[in-house]
Design a protein around this motif. Structure first.
Motif, mmCIF file in Angstrom:
data_model
loop_
_atom_site.group_PDB
_atom_site.id
_atom_site.type_symbol
_atom_site.label_atom_id
_atom_site.label_comp_id
_atom_site.label_asym_id
_atom_site.label_seq_id
_atom_site.Cartn_x
_atom_site.Cartn_y
_atom_site.Cartn_z
ATOM 1 N N PHE A 141 0.828 -1.205 0.000
ATOM 2 C CA PHE A 141 0.000 0.000 0.000
ATOM 3 C C PHE A 141 0.860 1.252 0.000
ATOM 4 C CE2 PHE A 141 -3.704 -2.486 1.518
ATOM 5 C CZ PHE A 141 -4.594 -2.039 0.565
ATOM 6 N N GLY A 142 2.085 1.129 0.437
ATOM 7 C CA GLY A 142 2.952 2.312 0.413
ATOM 8 C C GLY A 142 3.978 2.279 1.523
ATOM 9 N N SER A 143 5.132 2.803 1.227
ATOM 10 C CA SER A 143 6.189 2.912 2.212
ATOM 11 C C SER A 143 6.046 4.233 2.944
ATOM 12 C CB SER A 143 7.542 2.817 1.512
ATOM 13 O OG SER A 143 7.668 3.879 0.589
ATOM 14 N N LYS A 144 7.010 4.486 3.850
ATOM 15 C CA LYS A 144 6.988 5.753 4.568
ATOM 16 C C LYS A 144 7.158 6.921 3.611
ATOM 17 C CE LYS A 144 8.628 4.122 9.074
ATOM 18 N NZ LYS A 144 9.680 4.249 10.115
ATOM 19 N N ALA A 145 7.953 6.717 2.563
ATOM 20 C CA ALA A 145 8.161 7.785 1.586
ATOM 21 C C ALA A 145 6.848 8.162 0.902
ATOM 22 C CB ALA A 145 9.192 7.344 0.547
ATOM 23 N N VAL A 146 6.023 7.144 0.634
ATOM 24 C CA VAL A 146 4.730 7.418 0.001
ATOM 25 C C VAL A 146 3.841 8.214 0.941
ATOM 26 C CG1 VAL A 146 2.619 6.364 -0.887
ATOM 27 C CG2 VAL A 146 4.843 5.388 -1.478
ATOM 28 N N PHE A 147 3.842 7.843 2.220
ATOM 29 C CA PHE A 147 3.014 8.569 3.186
ATOM 30 C C PHE A 147 3.512 9.999 3.368
ATOM 31 C CE2 PHE A 147 1.680 4.290 4.772
ATOM 32 C CZ PHE A 147 0.321 4.490 4.606
ATOM 33 N N TYR A 148 4.822 10.218 3.262
ATOM 34 C CA TYR A 148 5.345 11.583 3.324
ATOM 35 C C TYR A 148 4.807 12.415 2.161
ATOM 36 C CZ TYR A 148 8.702 10.853 7.120
ATOM 37 O OH TYR A 148 9.282 10.627 8.351
ATOM 38 N N MET A 190 2.522 23.581 8.380
ATOM 39 C CA MET A 190 3.330 22.735 9.256
ATOM 40 C C MET A 190 3.331 21.291 8.770
ATOM 41 S SD MET A 190 5.343 22.535 11.761
ATOM 42 C CE MET A 190 5.170 24.168 12.468
ATOM 43 N N ASN A 191 2.215 20.852 8.205
ATOM 44 C CA ASN A 191 2.142 19.502 7.656
ATOM 45 C C ASN A 191 3.171 19.324 6.552
ATOM 46 O OD1 ASN A 191 0.760 17.159 8.260
ATOM 47 N ND2 ASN A 191 -0.781 17.430 6.687
ATOM 48 N N ILE A 192 3.295 20.326 5.693
ATOM 49 C CA ILE A 192 4.263 20.261 4.595
ATOM 50 C C ILE A 192 5.688 20.297 5.133
ATOM 51 C CG2 ILE A 192 5.113 21.465 2.555
ATOM 52 C CD1 ILE A 192 2.265 22.425 2.060
ATOM 53 N N LEU A 193 5.948 21.182 6.091
ATOM 54 C CA LEU A 193 7.298 21.311 6.645
ATOM 55 C C LEU A 193 7.750 20.020 7.320
ATOM 56 C CD1 LEU A 193 7.190 24.920 8.159
ATOM 57 C CD2 LEU A 193 8.279 24.176 6.035
ATOM 58 N N CYS A 194 6.857 19.406 8.085
ATOM 59 C CA CYS A 194 7.222 18.169 8.790
ATOM 60 C C CYS A 194 7.434 17.006 7.822
ATOM 61 C CB CYS A 194 6.129 17.798 9.802
ATOM 62 S SG CYS A 194 6.039 18.899 11.225
ATOM 63 N N SER A 195 6.857 17.113 6.616
ATOM 64 C CA SER A 195 7.014 16.050 5.618
ATOM 65 C C SER A 195 8.233 16.256 4.736
ATOM 66 C CB SER A 195 5.755 15.977 4.741
ATOM 67 O OG SER A 195 4.607 15.718 5.516
ATOM 68 N N THR A 196 8.717 17.481 4.663
ATOM 69 C CA THR A 196 9.861 17.776 3.792
ATOM 70 C C THR A 196 11.159 17.959 4.574
ATOM 71 O OG1 THR A 196 9.250 20.130 3.858
ATOM 72 C CG2 THR A 196 8.449 18.834 1.993
ATOM 73 N N ILE A 197 11.079 18.412 5.815
ATOM 74 C CA ILE A 197 12.267 18.595 6.651
ATOM 75 C C ILE A 197 12.287 17.475 7.680
ATOM 76 C CG2 ILE A 197 13.514 20.166 8.171
ATOM 77 C CD1 ILE A 197 11.996 22.475 6.898
ATOM 78 N N ARG A 198 13.071 16.475 7.428
ATOM 79 C CA ARG A 198 13.049 15.272 8.271
ATOM 80 C C ARG A 198 13.535 15.540 9.688
ATOM 81 N NH1 ARG A 198 12.319 10.945 4.742
ATOM 82 N NH2 ARG A 198 11.019 11.784 3.074
ATOM 83 N N LEU A 256 4.959 17.952 15.706
ATOM 84 C CA LEU A 256 4.679 19.377 15.558
ATOM 85 C C LEU A 256 3.418 19.608 14.728
ATOM 86 C CD1 LEU A 256 8.189 21.025 14.996
ATOM 87 C CD2 LEU A 256 6.704 21.200 17.000
ATOM 88 N N SER A 257 3.213 18.746 13.740
ATOM 89 C CA SER A 257 2.011 18.857 12.917
ATOM 90 C C SER A 257 0.765 18.589 13.759
ATOM 91 C CB SER A 257 2.084 17.865 11.753
ATOM 92 O OG SER A 257 0.910 17.909 10.977
ATOM 93 N N LYS A 258 0.838 17.565 14.623
ATOM 94 C CA LYS A 258 -0.291 17.270 15.514
ATOM 95 C C LYS A 258 -0.534 18.425 16.487
ATOM 96 C CE LYS A 258 -1.134 13.076 14.019
ATOM 97 N NZ LYS A 258 -2.415 12.744 13.346
ATOM 98 N N LEU A 259 0.566 19.018 16.967
ATOM 99 C CA LEU A 259 0.433 20.135 17.899
ATOM 100 C C LEU A 259 -0.252 21.321 17.227
ATOM 101 C CD1 LEU A 259 1.035 21.420 20.634
ATOM 102 C CD2 LEU A 259 3.283 22.096 19.736
ATOM 103 N N MET A 260 0.145 21.625 15.997
ATOM 104 C CA MET A 260 -0.478 22.738 15.286
ATOM 105 C C MET A 260 -1.942 22.443 14.974
ATOM 106 S SD MET A 260 -0.168 25.760 14.219
ATOM 107 C CE MET A 260 1.603 26.025 14.345
ATOM 108 N N PHE A 261 -2.251 21.185 14.696
ATOM 109 C CA PHE A 261 -3.639 20.804 14.431
ATOM 110 C C PHE A 261 -4.498 20.999 15.671
ATOM 111 C CE2 PHE A 261 -6.712 17.148 13.356
ATOM 112 C CZ PHE A 261 -7.605 18.029 12.785
ATOM 113 N N SER A 262 -3.992 20.539 16.817
ATOM 114 C CA SER A 262 -4.751 20.714 18.057
ATOM 115 C C SER A 262 -4.896 22.194 18.392
ATOM 116 C CB SER A 262 -4.075 19.963 19.211
ATOM 117 O OG SER A 262 -2.793 20.501 19.493
ATOM 118 N N ASN A 263 -3.854 22.996 18.133
ATOM 119 C CA ASN A 263 -3.941 24.435 18.371
ATOM 120 C C ASN A 263 -5.014 25.075 17.495
ATOM 121 O OD1 ASN A 263 -1.958 24.532 20.332
ATOM 122 N ND2 ASN A 263 -0.312 25.032 18.910
#
Length: 275
Positions: free
Chosen positions: A40-47, A108-116, A122-129
């Motif tokens: 179904f996909g590797s971690k790279a696919v989910f990124y 933040m979702n994009i940043l956390c997916s592109t900057i390893r 952090l993405s979850k934190l921004m979502f909850s905020n």
């Protein structure tokens, strides 16, 4: 948002994202549970998926902000009218602020997916905020309104706060399907309740709005709210069944030798878990 379309738009956004996040977390769970479903996909696919998801969220936020600002009678980026000495369409600015924080979540979702080097939490934190800000805005949204209007928005605030709390829990309880589905259930409920508020306050048929002072309407909407929540679990159950069916269909096409080998791997994993 002071119209049926104004409530239907965010409601549609939350329903779409709620369905997407439900499918996403179920697929991730299946991939973790059964290593043989790694096709179904590797971690790279989910990124990559997270990057597309972030772009989509930003697009939705921009559409919402532009709609609130430049709709007929909107503030048009004007916050204060100095000639008349009054604020300009603060309710519109409320909604714009709400969309803005969800836009930050998309970034933040994009940043956390592109900057390893950035933690995904952090993405979850921004979502909850973003959800907590939305709850705070709607809590201070109905001063001076009729009792039914206040009631439907109070229920909305409760759902938003619970969704934010569930998203915050995901920071500490990673890869927990129960918490993830709890969060998506509140997102779906929020979306459907936005639509319900639109039908109550701004009937699309053009008929009279509900009696905002009738206590029986509050009694009915209490029941209706529970029906909405029950329907979200029906959707989640259907999506879960669909993913499981998809996995089994794919596995039936796997060669017997590979299936036997993978079954042995699963048995070893189960025995390790029991130990």
């Amino acid at each position: 948002m002071g119209s049926f379309k104004g409530h239907a738009l965010p409601g549609t956004f939350f329903i779409i994202m709620g369905i997407w996040w439900t499918l996403k977390c179920i697929v991730k769970y299946v991939c973790r549970k059964h290593k043989r479903t790694s096709y179904f996909g590797s971690k790279a696919v989910f990124y990559r998926v997270d990057i597309v998801e972030g772009i989509t969220i930003i697009g939705m936020a921009v559409i919402g902000m532009l709609g609130e600002q430049f709709i007929v009678g909107g503030p048009h980026l004007s916050l204060y009218n100095y000639k008349e000495g009054r604020w300009v369409q603060l309710l519109g600015w409320h909604h714009t602020t709400m969309y803005f924080f969800f836009g930050l979540f998309g970034v933040m979702n994009i940043l956390c997916s592109t900057i390893r080097s950035l933690p995904t939490s952090l993405s979850k934190l921004m979502f909850s905020n973003a959800l907590f800000v939305e709850a705070f805005i709607f809590y201070n949204h109905t001063h001076g309104r009729e009792i039914l209007d206040i009631f439907v928005h109070q229920l909305l605030v409760m759902v938003i706060f619970l969704a934010g709390l569930a998203a915050f829990m995901e920071i500490f309880l990673r890869a927990n399907l129960t918490v993830e589905l709890l969060r998506t259930s509140f997102i779906l409920l929020q979306g459907s309740w936005f639509w319900q508020i639109g039908f109550v306050l701004y009937p699309p048929s053009g008929g009279p709005a509900w009696d905002l002072l009738d206590h029986d309407n509050i009694m009915f909407l209490t029941i209706c709210f529970c029906w909405h929540y029950a329907f979200t679990f029906i959707i989640i159950g259907a999506l879960y069944a669909f993913v499981i069916w998809l996995v089994k269909t794919r596995l039936n096409r796997t060669c017997p030798s590979e299936v036997g080998l993978l079954k042995n791997v699963e048995r070893e994993q189960e025995s390790e878990e029991e130990m």
